[in-house]
Motif scaffolding. Structure first.
Motif, PDB file in Angstrom:
ATOM      1  N   TYR A   1      68.946 132.309-103.823  1.00 49.07           N
ATOM      2  CA  TYR A   1      67.730 132.886-104.004  1.00 49.07           C
ATOM      3  C   TYR A   1      67.580 134.234-103.605  1.00 49.07           C
ATOM      4  O   TYR A   1      67.323 135.250-104.200  1.00 49.07           O
ATOM      5  CB  TYR A   1      66.572 131.842-103.389  1.00 49.07           C
ATOM      6  CG  TYR A   1      65.356 132.785-102.976  1.00 49.07           C
ATOM      7  CD1 TYR A   1      64.208 132.878-104.133  1.00 49.07           C
ATOM      8  CD2 TYR A   1      65.155 133.362-101.588  1.00 49.07           C
ATOM      9  CE1 TYR A   1      63.293 133.625-103.838  1.00 49.07           C
ATOM     10  CE2 TYR A   1      64.121 134.219-101.553  1.00 49.07           C
ATOM     11  CZ  TYR A   1      63.041 134.153-102.660  1.00 49.07           C
ATOM     12  OH  TYR A   1      61.955 134.733-102.366  1.00 49.07           O
TER      13      TYR A   1
ATOM     14  N   PRO B   1      57.487 128.541-102.004  1.00 48.75           N
ATOM     15  CA  PRO B   1      57.735 128.132-100.574  1.00 48.75           C
ATOM     16  C   PRO B   1      58.513 129.344 -99.954  1.00 48.75           C
ATOM     17  O   PRO B   1      58.386 129.534 -98.844  1.00 48.75           O
ATOM     18  CB  PRO B   1      58.585 126.913-100.861  1.00 48.75           C
ATOM     19  CG  PRO B   1      58.049 126.274-102.161  1.00 48.75           C
ATOM     20  CD  PRO B   1      57.708 127.525-102.889  1.00 48.75           C
ATOM     21  N   GLN B   2      59.243 130.176-100.698  1.00 48.41           N
ATOM     22  CA  GLN B   2      60.003 131.169-100.164  1.00 48.41           C
ATOM     23  C   GLN B   2      59.091 132.187 -99.837  1.00 48.41           C
ATOM     24  O   GLN B   2      59.269 132.825 -98.869  1.00 48.41           O
ATOM     25  CB  GLN B   2      61.057 131.815-101.142  1.00 48.41           C
ATOM     26  CG  GLN B   2      61.954 131.000-101.687  1.00 48.41           C
ATOM     27  CD  GLN B   2      63.250 130.661-100.697  1.00 48.41           C
ATOM     28  OE1 GLN B   2      62.860 130.905 -99.232  1.00 48.41           O
ATOM     29  NE2 GLN B   2      64.076 129.897-101.014  1.00 48.41           N
ATOM     30  N   MET B   3      57.853 132.493-100.490  1.00 48.69           N
ATOM     31  CA  MET B   3      56.863 133.469-100.090  1.00 48.69           C
ATOM     32  C   MET B   3      56.154 133.127 -98.749  1.00 48.69           C
ATOM     33  O   MET B   3      55.975 133.702 -97.792  1.00 48.69           O
ATOM     34  CB  MET B   3      55.953 133.733-101.432  1.00 48.69           C
ATOM     35  CG  MET B   3      56.532 133.928-102.623  1.00 48.69           C
ATOM     36  SD  MET B   3      57.360 135.641-102.458  1.00 48.69           S
ATOM     37  CE  MET B   3      59.106 135.097-102.704  1.00 48.69           C
TER      38      MET B   3
ATOM     39  N   GLU C   1      57.584 130.990 -96.429  1.00 51.84           N
ATOM     40  CA  GLU C   1      58.665 131.233 -95.201  1.00 51.84           C
ATOM     41  C   GLU C   1      58.650 132.441 -94.947  1.00 51.84           C
ATOM     42  O   GLU C   1      58.726 132.884 -93.794  1.00 51.84           O
ATOM     43  CB  GLU C   1      59.931 130.649 -95.907  1.00 51.84           C
ATOM     44  CG  GLU C   1      61.009 130.167 -95.222  1.00 51.84           C
ATOM     45  CD  GLU C   1      60.825 128.667 -94.724  1.00 51.84           C
ATOM     46  OE1 GLU C   1      61.040 128.418 -93.556  1.00 51.84           O
ATOM     47  OE2 GLU C   1      60.546 128.021 -95.524  1.00 51.84           O
ATOM     48  N   GLU C   2      58.659 133.517 -95.973  1.00 51.92           N
ATOM     49  CA  GLU C   2      58.690 134.798 -95.596  1.00 51.92           C
ATOM     50  C   GLU C   2      57.247 135.199 -94.810  1.00 51.92           C
ATOM     51  O   GLU C   2      57.543 136.151 -93.592  1.00 51.92           O
ATOM     52  CB  GLU C   2      58.742 135.816 -96.751  1.00 51.92           C
ATOM     53  CG  GLU C   2      59.334 136.961 -96.616  1.00 51.92           C
ATOM     54  CD  GLU C   2      59.542 137.640 -98.132  1.00 51.92           C
ATOM     55  OE1 GLU C   2      60.216 137.032 -98.838  1.00 51.92           O
ATOM     56  OE2 GLU C   2      59.086 138.632 -98.266  1.00 51.92           O
TER      57      GLU C   2
ATOM     58  N   TYR D   1      67.179 127.021-110.369  1.00 51.67           N
ATOM     59  CA  TYR D   1      66.294 126.922-109.194  1.00 51.67           C
ATOM     60  C   TYR D   1      65.136 126.311-109.481  1.00 51.67           C
ATOM     61  O   TYR D   1      64.654 125.183-108.763  1.00 51.67           O
ATOM     62  CB  TYR D   1      65.866 128.558-108.786  1.00 51.67           C
ATOM     63  CG  TYR D   1      65.342 128.518-107.654  1.00 51.67           C
ATOM     64  CD1 TYR D   1      65.775 128.867-106.406  1.00 51.67           C
ATOM     65  CD2 TYR D   1      63.819 128.260-107.522  1.00 51.67           C
ATOM     66  CE1 TYR D   1      65.175 129.159-105.328  1.00 51.67           C
ATOM     67  CE2 TYR D   1      63.299 128.551-106.528  1.00 51.67           C
ATOM     68  CZ  TYR D   1      63.677 129.068-105.113  1.00 51.67           C
ATOM     69  OH  TYR D   1      63.190 129.157-104.002  1.00 51.67           O
TER      70      TYR D   1
ATOM     71  N   VAL E   1      58.775 129.192-106.684  1.00 51.87           N
ATOM     72  CA  VAL E   1      59.461 130.220-105.571  1.00 51.87           C
ATOM     73  C   VAL E   1      58.419 130.189-104.627  1.00 51.87           C
ATOM     74  O   VAL E   1      58.842 131.122-103.365  1.00 51.87           O
ATOM     75  CB  VAL E   1      59.611 131.432-106.360  1.00 51.87           C
ATOM     76  CG1 VAL E   1      60.808 132.133-105.463  1.00 51.87           C
ATOM     77  CG2 VAL E   1      60.699 131.055-107.720  1.00 51.87           C
TER      78      VAL E   1
ATOM     79  N   PRO F   1      58.943 136.447-106.187  1.00 52.44           N
ATOM     80  CA  PRO F   1      59.450 137.824-105.920  1.00 52.44           C
ATOM     81  C   PRO F   1      59.190 139.103-106.856  1.00 52.44           C
ATOM     82  O   PRO F   1      59.175 140.134-106.367  1.00 52.44           O
ATOM     83  CB  PRO F   1      61.081 137.645-105.628  1.00 52.44           C
ATOM     84  CG  PRO F   1      61.356 136.247-105.539  1.00 52.44           C
ATOM     85  CD  PRO F   1      60.157 135.478-106.273  1.00 52.44           C
TER      86      PRO F   1
END
Lengths: 370, 345, 236
Positions: C119, B105-107, B109-110, A158, B103, B71
């Motif tokens: 992910y 960007p996922q946060m 996005e959420e 990742y 990570v 996360p």
């Protein structure tokens, strides 16, 4: 005192643990057959259809540019039946929707929302991984080891992918290979005049240093990485030296040089005003004493005897309170993380609770269980 | 009893902790009841700072929102992010999302999906909010952003050049932001933003952080850090303030849209439980039945579950903390019993 | 070889560090700092590649040596390679609607792609559960390690109690009977925990902070002057 988790247990203890595990299993099985079941993910397909629009230059007929126009499904079907699939691009995007949207659709007699098998399998896999990690609490086991290996592999992959697409491509390749980047990687970028900006050649330096850094992996080439390492250490040292002096030494020292008398905010009566002034001033005095006492404790060049020793002891008291507070906050943080995982199991997977109102249709039936 | 405690297998402690966390979650999940929150000055300071961002410059504020977590810490931090975005969106601030964590960007996005797309669908990407994504380099990214932001963040996450994004006009460095709001899980995080942005460029900074970090950042408050949310308690307090604010702001906007004067509107927004009665009064005669129904719904309707995450988690928190206190006391009982017997601790 | 492995790296360190320091003080040199920072950030991304490569090397060796648990190394490698493959090639990622013909033009981490799937359903549950496990261990540690052995330990435990209770509704339940406007409102657990944090914790942490900052400043200085060469490895 016994502290080992792997210590053999009595048969009674074993029985209790077996009952605990069995209860969880029974709840899951029973839950999956009650009402609307559990652990499913629904999606709404969104067709994305594009047709090419070729524009020929008015000056030179051999020069043409292709642009893509998004069209509705009806328009797309009409285009395809007339021209075939050449000069078209289409794909389907799936937006996740709450299960209640699917239930409403079913009640209304049909619609486009469908069960997503990849996401549903994923959800069950996520639940399996969660339980596999938790299983370590009982004892080390192959499920835990498997989950641990997956997390190591996926994380490394990742980070590498994100590092490549989010930093190496836009900050290095776009500068050194702008035309290639625009054509194949980041079509939204603007090309510099002439297609290449010579001043960007300076970015060959991080490219070379980066390759040298990765060269560490090759046998007998370890020394190659010393140059980029030297650069990393040097820039970090320079940055941190200034930052820490300015913020943590100068600003924090300034923050400690404060008035020791502070007027209280509570003015409801004379007594309360005096009382709140005492509390507020005491806070300032205790703060200054605390910082000085702790600094004395950290000052090891002088032996901690006499007045210095006593002051240092006060410093230790302050530090103990600091560590106690840190412990309290740490506990608080860890529990919140556990709560989030349990919420995942109960809400997303088992559909036992519904705080986000995702499945309104079933919440009543689940409520009856309790 | 003491003998039993001395030989207690730690798995029983694990089971007790699991029950203390899961039973309250089930009960709160099914009943929807949460404990009331009393905001502390730090959470209020955080809210006030976000609220008045941009006021000094007399413009719509540019708020840099850095979500530096993953996360693993989302349980503590995502309620802060959701409420932060909720407050900024309601207030009308421009939001520039970035992350120093891979990570992150996922946060981002959420937060965008759960708050902006669901509750503020009128906000336009590129005009009201933009996702600039992740950059590797930790504090060095902050350093470069302080000098020239556009050389570090050349595109947004979708690959669009910043020059083509309307809200990036006039944004060249950190100094063009009215506020930096940061949610942090460790390194790089709040400390780095304090060191290389707030202190160096004197930009107002507020930060929400994990329980582990919070005590370490208290000395920065209130000068280098204008507001601080620590752990899930900070999140719950802030969530509580923002939910109240959003409800009041929406009530006032409905009243304003229906021509109700400012004074009445202000008074009503402070007494939401009176609104239902007020709509039957002569003062509300100018409002249509639909507007009245909407007003009552906004004033007294249930808060969406997304914005109660922190407050819900305070339930398991309470019981788990009580268990911790009990465990420490029991552990000491064992210790003193052993000492009395002359055994080793 | 000494030049390549010692002199040049030391020179690079000194120049890079001095550039960063100068850029903080002189506006004219801020561009140098900007370039150094940008180079650093690109190198940081290369470090991810190095990390991945190291992992690959380590686990391949473990497999080839058939060391105990080598099958798990196989799981690591498969997961690593598959994640890398689907991420770098953006398998299943939706293209950017403005440029639909460019496969790589879409968002890497956007929902729906296989990379996102890894992910959402592997990385996220695994990492968050790993951290959630600490709640159990901290409870076990509280039972076994926190002993009121002396005055200092009592202070630590007392503060922990005040924070643990004061930061939840337990504080309100325990001391809510003290009127909020009275002279003793400061003794309400929720207020006491704020006082402890803002006075005692701030004082202790500030002193630690100043100490660490002095250490970092002096270490940085030693590195830039070439006195501390430990980062270059042994042999000096």
């Amino acid at each position: 005192m016994s502290s080992s988790a792997s210590e053999p247990m009595t048969p009674a203890q074993r029985a209790i643990w077996a009952i605990v595990c069995l209860s969880i299993l029974v709840i899951v099985v029973v839950r999956s057959f009650i009402g609307d079941g559990m652990g499913r993910v629904y999606v709404e397909p969104k067709p994305m259809d594009f047709v090419a629009e070729v524009t020929t230059s008015t000056e030179n007929a051999s020069e043409s540019t292709t642009s893509w126009k998004q069209v509705s499904t009806v328009e797309f079907d009409a285009y395809v039946s007339a021209n075939g699939y050449t000069n078209t691009i289409s794909w389907t995007e799936y937006d996740q929707v709450p299960p209640r949207a699917y239930f409403a659709q079913e009640a209304a007699g049909g619609g486009s929302i469908v069960l997503s098998w990849p996401r549903t399998i994923g959800l069950w896999l996520a639940a399996f991984f969660t339980l596999a990690i938790f299983s370590f609490l009982y004892r080390d086991n192959p499920f835990y080891k498997f989950a641990e290996s997956v997390v190591v592999g996926v994380s490394a992959g990742y980070w590498m992918v994100v590092g490549f697409w989010d930093t190496i491509v836009p900050n290095l390749l776009q500068r050194l290979m702008p035309v290639f980047s625009k054509d194949y990687l980041t079509p939204g970028m603007e090309l510099p005049p002439g297609g290449f900006d010579p001043t960007n050649l300076v970015f060959l330096i991080p490219l070379v240093l980066g390759i040298m850094l990765v060269g560490r992996l090759l046998p007998k080439c370890g020394w190659l990485s010393l140059w980029p390492l030297a650069f990393i250490v040097g820039t970090m040292a320079g940055l941190r030296m200034v930052g820490y002096i300015e913020s943590d030494i100068l600003s924090q020292t300034k923050e400690t040089v404060i008035p020791l008398y502070v007027q209280g905010e509570n003015t409801s009566s004379n007594f309360m005003m005096i009382w709140s002034t005492i509390w507020a001033s005491l806070a300032q005095i205790l703060l200054v004493i605390g910082v000085l006492a702790c600094l004395v404790y950290f000052f090891f060049s002088v032996e901690h005897k006499g007045a210095v020793g006593k002051t240092a002891r006060v410093g230790i008291w302050y530090l103990m309170i600091t560590f106690g507070a840190a412990f309290g906050f740490t506990v608080m943080g860890r529990i919140a993380l556990l709560a989030a995982r349990v919420e995942f199991l109960f809400d997303d997977w088992m559909w036992l609770i519904d705080p986000m109102q995702q499945r309104e249709f079933i919440s009543a039936s689940v409520g009856l269980l309790f | 009893m003491i003998r039993m405690l001395e030989n207690l297998d730690r798995r029983w402690i694990f089971l007790a902790m699991a029950l203390c966390v899961s039973v309250p979650i089930l009960v709160i999940g099914l009943t929807g009841v949460t404990f009331p929150e009393t905001p502390t000055p730090l959470a209020e300071a955080f809210f006030d700072e976000v609220d008045r961002a941009g006021e000094a410059n007399g413009r719509r504020a540019n708020v840099l929102i850095a979500l530096d977590y993953d996360p693993a810490s989302a349980g503590e931090l995502s309620p802060m992010s959701l409420s932060l975005v909720n407050q900024c969106a309601q207030k009308g601030h421009r939001m520039y999302f970035i992350s120093l964590w891979p990570v992150g960007p996922q946060m981002i996005e959420e937060s965008i999906d759960k708050v902006i797309k669901r509750f503020y669908p009128d906000l336009v990407y590129g005009q009201d909010y933009v996702n600039l994504g992740f950059k590797a380099g930790s504090e060095q990214v902050i350093k470069v952003m302080g000098i020239d932001l556009t050389t570090e963040f050349r595109t947004d996450v979708e690959g669009t050049m910043l020059s083509q994004i309307p809200m990036m006009e006039g944004i060249t460095s950190l100094e063009d932001f009215d506020l930096i709001a940061e949610i942090s899980a460790g390194y790089p995080g709040s400390k780095e933003w304090v060191l290389y942005a707030a202190t160096q460029y004197d930009i107002p900074l507020v930060s929400g952080m994990t329980g582990v970090q919070a005590p370490q950042n208290y000395p920065y408050y209130p000068t280098q850090l204008k507001g601080l949310l620590g752990a899930i308690k900070g999140a719950a307090e802030y969530e509580f303030i923002v939910n109240d604010y959003v409800r009041e702001a929406r009530v006032r906007s409905i009243l304003a849209a229906n021509g109700i004067d400012e004074e009445t509107s202000l008074g009503l927004s402070k007494q939401l439980d009176q609104i239902s009665t007020w709509t039957t009064s002569a003062e509300a005669a100018s409002m249509s039945p639909a507007a009245k129904a909407e007003l009552i719904d906004v004033a007294t309707g249930a808060t969406p579950g997304e914005f109660l995450e922190g407050q819900r988690r305070m339930g398991p928190q309470l019981f788990a903390h009580l268990l911790m206190v009990l465990l420490i006391i029991l552990g000491n009982l064992v210790f003193f019993a052993q000492r009395r017997r002359g055994g080793s601790a | 070889m000494q030049i390549l492995t010692r002199s040049i790296p030391l020179f690079i360190t000194a120049v890079a560090g001095i550039v960063m320091i100068l850029s903080a003080f002189f506006p004219y040199t801020s561009d140098w700092g900007k370039f150094a920072g940008q180079f650093f950030n690109i190198l940081a991304a290369f470090a991810f590649v190095l990390g991945g490569g190291n992992l690959l090397k380590l686990h391949l060796k473990k497999i080839s040596d058939q060391r105990p648990g080598w099958a798990y190394s196989g799981v690591v490698l498969v997961c690593f390679i598959v994640t890398l493959f689907v991420g770098l090639l953006k398998i299943g990622a939706y293209p950017n609607p403005t440029y639909p013909s460019v496969h790589f033009g879409g968002e890497t981490q956007g929902s729906g792609s296989m990379f996102w799937w890894f992910y959402e359903y592997a990385f996220k549950p695994l990492t968050s559960t790993m951290f959630a496990m600490l709640a159990f261990y901290v409870a076990s540690a509280a039972f076994r390690a926190f002993r009121a052995k002396n005055f200092e330990a009592i202070l630590l435990l007392g503060t922990a109690f005040v924070v643990l209770l004061g930061r939840t509704f337990a504080g309100v339940l325990a001391t809510g009977w003290i009127p909020p406007d009275s002279a003793f409102s400061g003794l309400r657990l929720e207020n006491l925990s704020v006082y402890v944090m803002q006075v005692f914790n701030t004082a202790g942490t500030r002193a630690i902070m100043i100490g660490i900052a002095l250490g970092i400043a002096s270490t940085s200085m030693k590195i830039l002057l070439g006195i501390d060469r430990s980062f270059l490895g042994s042999g000096d």
